[in-house]
Design a protein around this motif. Structure first.
Motif, PDB file in Angstrom:
ATOM      1  N   GLU A  79      34.638  39.850  41.726  1.00 37.12           N
ATOM      2  CA  GLU A  79      36.053  39.520  41.544  1.00 37.12           C
ATOM      3  C   GLU A  79      36.779  40.641  40.788  1.00 37.12           C
ATOM      4  O   GLU A  79      37.864  41.077  41.177  1.00 37.12           O
ATOM      5  CB  GLU A  79      36.140  38.248  40.703  1.00 37.12           C
ATOM      6  CG  GLU A  79      37.082  37.193  41.200  1.00 37.12           C
ATOM      7  CD  GLU A  79      36.854  35.917  40.417  1.00 37.12           C
ATOM      8  OE1 GLU A  79      37.224  35.898  39.229  1.00 37.12           O
ATOM      9  OE2 GLU A  79      36.295  34.954  40.980  1.00 37.12           O
TER      10      GLU A  79
ATOM     11  N   LEU B  30      33.538  43.074  30.835  1.00 37.19           N
ATOM     12  CA  LEU B  30      34.625  42.125  31.071  1.00 37.19           C
ATOM     13  C   LEU B  30      34.089  40.853  31.727  1.00 37.19           C
ATOM     14  O   LEU B  30      34.454  39.733  31.357  1.00 37.19           O
ATOM     15  CB  LEU B  30      35.691  42.779  31.956  1.00 37.19           C
ATOM     16  CG  LEU B  30      36.972  41.994  32.164  1.00 37.19           C
ATOM     17  CD1 LEU B  30      37.643  41.715  30.845  1.00 37.19           C
ATOM     18  CD2 LEU B  30      37.927  42.755  33.078  1.00 37.19           C
TER      19      LEU B  30
ATOM     20  N   GLU C  85      42.224  46.596  44.201  1.00 41.17           N
ATOM     21  CA  GLU C  85      43.604  46.291  44.591  1.00 41.17           C
ATOM     22  C   GLU C  85      44.585  47.169  43.815  1.00 41.17           C
ATOM     23  O   GLU C  85      45.550  47.683  44.370  1.00 41.17           O
ATOM     24  CB  GLU C  85      43.901  44.819  44.330  1.00 41.17           C
ATOM     25  CG  GLU C  85      45.270  44.420  44.836  1.00 41.17           C
ATOM     26  CD  GLU C  85      45.588  42.971  44.531  1.00 41.17           C
ATOM     27  OE1 GLU C  85      45.161  42.476  43.474  1.00 41.17           O
ATOM     28  OE2 GLU C  85      46.268  42.346  45.356  1.00 41.17           O
ATOM     29  N   ARG C  86      44.286  47.350  42.545  1.00 39.03           N
ATOM     30  CA  ARG C  86      45.173  48.198  41.728  1.00 39.03           C
ATOM     31  C   ARG C  86      45.186  49.632  42.261  1.00 39.03           C
ATOM     32  O   ARG C  86      46.235  50.224  42.436  1.00 39.03           O
ATOM     33  CB  ARG C  86      44.721  48.167  40.273  1.00 39.03           C
ATOM     34  CG  ARG C  86      45.623  48.950  39.341  1.00 39.03           C
ATOM     35  CD  ARG C  86      45.199  48.768  37.899  1.00 39.03           C
ATOM     36  NE  ARG C  86      45.570  47.475  37.369  1.00 39.03           N
ATOM     37  CZ  ARG C  86      46.750  47.212  36.790  1.00 39.03           C
ATOM     38  NH1 ARG C  86      47.656  48.158  36.691  1.00 39.03           N
ATOM     39  NH2 ARG C  86      47.016  46.021  36.321  1.00 39.03           N
TER      40      ARG C  86
ATOM     41  N   GLU D  51      39.760  43.231  41.913  1.00 35.11           N
ATOM     42  CA  GLU D  51      41.001  43.454  41.160  1.00 35.11           C
ATOM     43  C   GLU D  51      41.259  44.941  40.963  1.00 35.11           C
ATOM     44  O   GLU D  51      42.365  45.423  41.174  1.00 35.11           O
ATOM     45  CB  GLU D  51      40.883  42.814  39.767  1.00 35.11           C
ATOM     46  CG  GLU D  51      41.416  41.419  39.662  1.00 35.11           C
ATOM     47  CD  GLU D  51      41.065  40.813  38.312  1.00 35.11           C
ATOM     48  OE1 GLU D  51      41.176  41.504  37.276  1.00 35.11           O
ATOM     49  OE2 GLU D  51      40.661  39.638  38.303  1.00 35.11           O
TER      50      GLU D  51
ATOM     51  N   ARG E 133      34.094  36.803  30.563  1.00 33.93           N
ATOM     52  CA  ARG E 133      34.650  35.710  31.360  1.00 33.93           C
ATOM     53  C   ARG E 133      33.657  34.604  31.643  1.00 33.93           C
ATOM     54  O   ARG E 133      34.009  33.615  32.272  1.00 33.93           O
ATOM     55  CB  ARG E 133      35.167  36.276  32.696  1.00 33.93           C
ATOM     56  CG  ARG E 133      36.425  37.076  32.520  1.00 33.93           C
ATOM     57  CD  ARG E 133      36.994  37.488  33.844  1.00 33.93           C
ATOM     58  NE  ARG E 133      38.139  38.349  33.638  1.00 33.93           N
ATOM     59  CZ  ARG E 133      38.849  38.877  34.614  1.00 33.93           C
ATOM     60  NH1 ARG E 133      38.521  38.616  35.877  1.00 33.93           N
ATOM     61  NH2 ARG E 133      39.885  39.640  34.365  1.00 33.93           N
TER      62      ARG E 133
ATOM     63  N   ASP F 205      44.523  50.612  45.270  1.00 33.38           N
ATOM     64  CA  ASP F 205      45.230  50.610  46.561  1.00 33.38           C
ATOM     65  C   ASP F 205      46.734  50.626  46.361  1.00 33.38           C
ATOM     66  O   ASP F 205      47.457  51.366  47.017  1.00 33.38           O
ATOM     67  CB  ASP F 205      44.856  49.369  47.376  1.00 33.38           C
ATOM     68  CG  ASP F 205      43.457  49.482  47.939  1.00 33.38           C
ATOM     69  OD1 ASP F 205      42.904  50.597  47.879  1.00 33.38           O
ATOM     70  OD2 ASP F 205      42.920  48.469  48.418  1.00 33.38           O
ATOM     71  N   LEU F 206      47.184  49.771  45.428  1.00 34.91           N
ATOM     72  CA  LEU F 206      48.633  49.711  45.208  1.00 34.91           C
ATOM     73  C   LEU F 206      49.152  51.014  44.618  1.00 34.91           C
ATOM     74  O   LEU F 206      50.261  51.443  44.920  1.00 34.91           O
ATOM     75  CB  LEU F 206      48.970  48.535  44.292  1.00 34.91           C
ATOM     76  CG  LEU F 206      48.895  47.166  44.967  1.00 34.91           C
ATOM     77  CD1 LEU F 206      48.902  46.068  43.928  1.00 34.91           C
ATOM     78  CD2 LEU F 206      50.054  46.970  45.917  1.00 34.91           C
ATOM     79  N   GLU F 207      48.323  51.669  43.786  1.00 37.88           N
ATOM     80  CA  GLU F 207      48.743  52.948  43.218  1.00 37.88           C
ATOM     81  C   GLU F 207      48.882  54.002  44.312  1.00 37.88           C
ATOM     82  O   GLU F 207      49.729  54.881  44.244  1.00 37.88           O
ATOM     83  CB  GLU F 207      47.711  53.464  42.192  1.00 37.88           C
ATOM     84  CG  GLU F 207      47.491  52.602  40.980  1.00 37.88           C
ATOM     85  CD  GLU F 207      48.674  52.579  40.051  1.00 37.88           C
ATOM     86  OE1 GLU F 207      49.558  53.416  40.198  1.00 37.88           O
ATOM     87  OE2 GLU F 207      48.722  51.668  39.189  1.00 37.88           O
ATOM     88  N   ALA F 208      48.024  53.889  45.338  1.00 31.22           N
ATOM     89  CA  ALA F 208      47.994  54.927  46.368  1.00 31.22           C
ATOM     90  C   ALA F 208      48.971  54.647  47.503  1.00 31.22           C
ATOM     91  O   ALA F 208      49.042  55.406  48.465  1.00 31.22           O
ATOM     92  CB  ALA F 208      46.580  55.049  46.922  1.00 31.22           C
ATOM     93  N   MET F 209      49.718  53.561  47.376  1.00 32.18           N
ATOM     94  CA  MET F 209      50.598  53.165  48.481  1.00 32.18           C
ATOM     95  C   MET F 209      51.733  54.169  48.687  1.00 32.18           C
ATOM     96  O   MET F 209      52.277  54.719  47.729  1.00 32.18           O
ATOM     97  CB  MET F 209      51.184  51.799  48.161  1.00 32.18           C
ATOM     98  CG  MET F 209      52.123  51.282  49.193  1.00 32.18           C
ATOM     99  SD  MET F 209      52.517  49.565  48.878  1.00 32.18           S
ATOM    100  CE  MET F 209      53.005  49.630  47.182  1.00 32.18           C
ATOM    101  N   ILE F 210      52.042  54.427  49.954  1.00 33.35           N
ATOM    102  CA  ILE F 210      53.181  55.295  50.249  1.00 33.35           C
ATOM    103  C   ILE F 210      54.338  54.403  50.682  1.00 33.35           C
ATOM    104  O   ILE F 210      54.194  53.570  51.576  1.00 33.35           O
ATOM    105  CB  ILE F 210      52.835  56.288  51.374  1.00 33.35           C
ATOM    106  CG1 ILE F 210      51.742  57.226  50.871  1.00 33.35           C
ATOM    107  CG2 ILE F 210      54.063  57.079  51.791  1.00 33.35           C
ATOM    108  CD1 ILE F 210      51.054  57.992  51.967  1.00 33.35           C
ATOM    109  N   ILE F 211      55.465  54.557  49.998  1.00 39.25           N
ATOM    110  CA  ILE F 211      56.582  53.646  50.236  1.00 39.25           C
ATOM    111  C   ILE F 211      57.577  54.271  51.200  1.00 39.25           C
ATOM    112  O   ILE F 211      57.995  55.412  51.007  1.00 39.25           O
ATOM    113  CB  ILE F 211      57.288  53.319  48.909  1.00 39.25           C
ATOM    114  CG1 ILE F 211      56.282  52.731  47.936  1.00 39.25           C
ATOM    115  CG2 ILE F 211      58.438  52.376  49.129  1.00 39.25           C
ATOM    116  CD1 ILE F 211      56.723  52.811  46.513  1.00 39.25           C
ATOM    117  N   THR F 212      57.944  53.543  52.212  1.00 34.73           N
ATOM    118  CA  THR F 212      59.021  54.009  53.089  1.00 34.73           C
ATOM    119  C   THR F 212      60.211  53.085  52.906  1.00 34.73           C
ATOM    120  O   THR F 212      60.056  51.876  52.808  1.00 34.73           O
ATOM    121  CB  THR F 212      58.596  53.976  54.560  1.00 34.73           C
ATOM    122  OG1 THR F 212      57.985  52.715  54.804  1.00 34.73           O
ATOM    123  CG2 THR F 212      57.648  55.100  54.895  1.00 34.73           C
TER     124      THR F 212
END
Lengths: 457, 129
Positions: free
Chosen positions: B104, B53, B111-112, B108, B57, B114-121
């Motif tokens: 870079e 990739l 970050e993806r 990216e 670029r 991390d966001l997948e592993a996020m626990i939402i309250t």
């Protein structure tokens, strides 16, 4: 793992500070259709406090296809909305919006580029901040352009070519206004993005489109003081005036030309008969009788399983033929057009009868009752616009950036009430006297020429 | 792919950097790729998604130059020659052009993840409804 504290400042503030909405859903509405407008540090904004738990917020920029200095720039800038900014990545913007249960959307019309967010009322600061960020600090990276933006532009081009209706409407606009308002809303060839579009030119255009005098913030369902407060805080980064060379194209008064265009197409048949129309209520050439005339001619039914009362609805060649008369309003001009689509034979027959109907109206062979009905329908449509947040957002934003005036739906409805029978007949007469813009897309062997229809081009 | 490295540690200590720089310079010259006209970033293994990739670029000019360098190096290798001395890569030309793009992309991807592993309250005000 992302901690709560990593979420943006605005989101946290939204969680902590926002006061709860005090009015429940069933309580009587204090809000009206009237927009309150204001200005904060040079950013124009308007809002109306519709009762309800959601808000729609839009950044309306004077950067539609009419104003683009090079072809395709509006399309490019629209597709670049909500992508990587200096502070956040595309993914993060999307995920944060998802977590807040919101909807982000970007689209453009002939005159405006609209970045829209719909969300729960409490999240207003977060989304005002987001719009400010998108306007001021989007990164126009070439790999984002190549990997994400370009395929979307290409798809828009393909979709346009496959749609005879869109081609007919755009072709009629091109005939009527040539440059400016005549520019097609989607790329009609690959030239814009093979020749003119590169990330740097899109960035250049963003500096013009998102300069303070060229955009407005409009909100439905937000308190005026709140919006004023947040707009004041979050739009410091956008340029206060156009600092780059050049500027918006075609800002001068639009001129009507008229003419005829025929394009062969094997995907369907569409014809547009267009005449000079009325500008928006916020513009200088507002003629309410044209809205009434459009609903008098009409075409598509408001009632199920019936052709409806409108003149063209009754006159069309078959039930399957689609006929619609629209009064397209722009800031300084307008186009009243009848769109006909269906099988080639029916389209041709309906085009002939449509011209006959307009001639009849001009000659005054029309009952008072029909005009009454048309006025009621036009007024209903206008007031319904008031309920539909999207139409109100765009019209008001456009009014603010072009003439410092929000689009007040109540006043428009009042203007329609004042239309008389004589003024409608006179309007129909001037239509036939002026040059028409006629475009025919599809089976050109069957579709008629303008002079066969008895129109001047 | 970027590998673990002491470089940031050394770079943050000027006295150590001053001490290490000549050694690093000597090592790079001895590694042999400069004699084939290559740059250090040309040696990054490209058989994985991230580097593929990153290569896509690259700006067109950079991509062209990279291919040219690689082909010249293959030719030298096949014929068992080194380039004439004036065509060796100079130390100031040997700058990373691909590593920053790779980093870079890795950011990216991270970050993806991390966001997948996020626990939402659920926030307190909404939890009531």
């Amino acid at each position: 793992m992302l901690a709560r504290s990593n979420l943006c400042r605005g989101a946290q503030r939204a969680i902590r500070a926002q006061s709860q909405q005090t009015r429940g859903l069933a309580a009587p509405a204090s809000g009206s259709f009237q927009y309150q407008s204001g200005e904060a540090k040079g950013v124009k904004f308007a809002s109306r406090d519709l009762p309800g738990p959601t808000t729609s917020l839009a950044l309306v920029s004077k950067a539609g296809t009419r104003y683009q200095p090079l072809p395709g720039l509006t399309e490019g800038l629209e597709k670049f909305a909500f992508r990587h900014t200096e502070r956040r990545s595309t993914l993060r913007i999307t995920r944060e919006a998802e977590l807040l249960g919101a909807e982000l959307n970007a689209y453009h019309t002939r005159e405006n580029l609209v970045l829209e967010a719909k969300f729960l009322r409490d999240d207003l600061p977060y989304f005002v901040e987001l719009l400010g960020e998108v306007a001021a600090s989007t990164k126009f990276q070439s790999h984002v352009y190549n990997e994400e933006v370009l395929p979307l532009i290409h798809a828009a081009h393909k979709r346009y070519l496959a749609n005879p209706t869109a081609m007919a409407v755009n072709s009629a606009h091109a005939l009527a206004f040539h440059r400016g308002l005549g520019t097609p809303t989607s790329p009609s060839s690959t030239t814009p993005y093979t020749k003119y579009l590169v990330p740097e030119t899109i960035e250049y255009f963003s500096k013009i489109a998102f300069a303070k005098p060229n955009f407005a913030i409009v909100a439905n369902g937000a308190k005026h003081e709140d919006l004023s407060n947040w707009v004041n805080q979050f739009f410091d980064q956008v340029p206060a005036s156009v600092t780059v060379e050049g500027g918006l194209a075609c800002t001068e008064q639009s001129k009507y030309y008229g003419g005829e265009e025929r394009i062969a197409h094997d995907g369907g048949n569409a014809m547009v008969l267009a005449f000079p129309g009325s500008s928006s209520f916020t513009g200088k050439f507002y003629k309410p009788e044209l809205a009434v005339l459009a609903s008098l001619l009409g075409g598509n039914s408001h009632i199920k399983w019936s052709r409806g009362f409108s003149l063209l609805g009754k006159a069309k060649a078959s039930d399957e033929t689609f006929v619609q008369t629209t009064s397209a309003i722009y800031s300084d001009a307008g186009l009243l057009y009848t769109l006909i689509k269906g099988s080639a034979k029916n389209v041709a027959a309906t085009a002939h009868t449509s011209v006959g109907v307009i001639q009849k109206v001009a000659a005054g062979e029309i009952s008072k009752e029909d005009i009454q009905k048309a006025k009621a329908a036009a007024k209903f449509k206008e007031l319904e616009n008031g309920q539909d947040p999207r139409a109100g957002l765009v019209l008001s934003g456009n009014g603010l950036v072009t003439g410092d005036k929000a689009y007040q739906i109540d006043e428009v409805a009042k203007a329609i009430d004042g239309v008389t029978e004589q003024s409608v007949k006179a309007a129909a007469k001037t239509l036939l006297e002026s040059k028409a813009s006629v475009s025919a897309i599809g089976d050109l062997f069957v579709l008629p020429y303008a002079d066969e229809l008895g129109l001047k081009v | 792919m970027s590998a673990p490295s002491f470089a940031p540690f050394i770079r943050s200590r000027p006295w150590l950097l001053k001490w290490m720089e000549p050694i690093a310079e000597w090592y790079c010259q001895k590694a042999g790729y400069r004699q084939l006209g290559l740059r250090c970033d040309d040696l990054i293994p490209e058989e994985n998604d991230i580097v593929q990739l990153a290569l896509k670029r690259l700006p067109p000019k950079e991509a062209y130059d990279r291919v040219f360098r690689l082909r010249r190096a293959f030719q030298c290798s096949v014929t068992h020659h080194l380039l004439p001395k004036e065509e060796w890569t100079k130390p100031d030309e040997d700058r990373p052009y691909l590593t920053n793009i790779i980093e870079e992309i890795e950011a990216e991807y991270k970050e993806r993840e991390d966001l997948e592993a996020m626990i939402i309250t659920k926030r307190k005000e909404n939890a009531k409804h």
